[in-house]
Design a protein around this motif. Structure first.
Motif: not given
Length: 204
Positions: A3-10, A111-113, A115-118
């Motif tokens: 599967i392809e996951f298109v996302y933005d860490y924000r 870590a990037l997720f 950093a902004i959400w936890a």
């Protein structure tokens, strides 16, 4: 099947979807994008442009986090820095691409997720970045240096363009083959497709 996951860490919903995708037991191709650029290309508008929608999204994401049993403590300081133009949120997606090249994607992606959400990490401060990523076995200086390069920004722009051409209008978006599923609340449909089930047979 991949599967392809298109996302933005924000995106809080990208964070939530990411916590669940690994449970699908399939290969995942990660495609970070700058969702503001993608939305502009397809004439969509991000939630922050509608304050009531933005407030609801945070509350709703909190409900989903409880449902999934995952941490959800949005980093208010980092969000304010992005809102004030003191931090370019696009750099997070660039860091995801840089991590792929540096073969540290799994740790850096998480870590990037986080950093902004936890977390309360101040990514605008070099010392905080060094400590935050260092505790997770990541060389922050190397990651940030590569993420800031014009070549990585060009790669991100390519991802943005390809996503828009495929019909992406927001994140998270998951592709199973050529079939597109938008939203954290569509993962049951993704699961059904991966198992060759009709959508109407998807379990909640």
């Amino acid at each position: 099947m991949t599967i392809e996951f298109v996302y933005d860490y924000r995106s809080p919903y990208s964070y939530l979807a990411d916590t669940q995708l690994k449970k699908l037991s399939t290969d995942i191709t990660y495609k970070p994008v700058d969702i503001t650029s993608v939305m502009k290309a397809v004439n969509n508008h991000p939630s922050p442009m509608c304050p009531p929608k933005a407030r609801y999204a945070v509350a709703d994401a909190g409900r989903w986090a409880k449902h999934y049993g995952v941490p959800f403590t949005p980093n208010g300081g980092l969000m304010r820095a992005m809102g004030a133009g003191r931090f370019d949120g696009m750099l997070l997606s660039c860091a995801g691409l840089a991590a792929q090249e540096l073969n540290i994607f799994n740790n850096a992606h998480k870590a990037l997720f986080e950093a902004i959400w936890a977390s309360t990490c101040d990514l605008t401060a070099e010392a905080d970045r060094k400590n935050f990523f260092g505790e997770r076995g990541i060389d922050a200086e190397e990651l940030w240096s590569r993420a800031s390069s014009s070549r990585i920004r060009d790669l991100l722009a390519k991802n943005d363009s390809e996503a828009a051409e495929r019909g992406v209008f927001g994140v998270p978006t998951v592709f199973v083959g050529d079939e597109m599923f938008f939203g954290n609340d569509r993962l049951q449909f993704v699961r059904a497709r991966l198992h060759g089930m009709p959508i109407e047979g998807a379990a909640a």
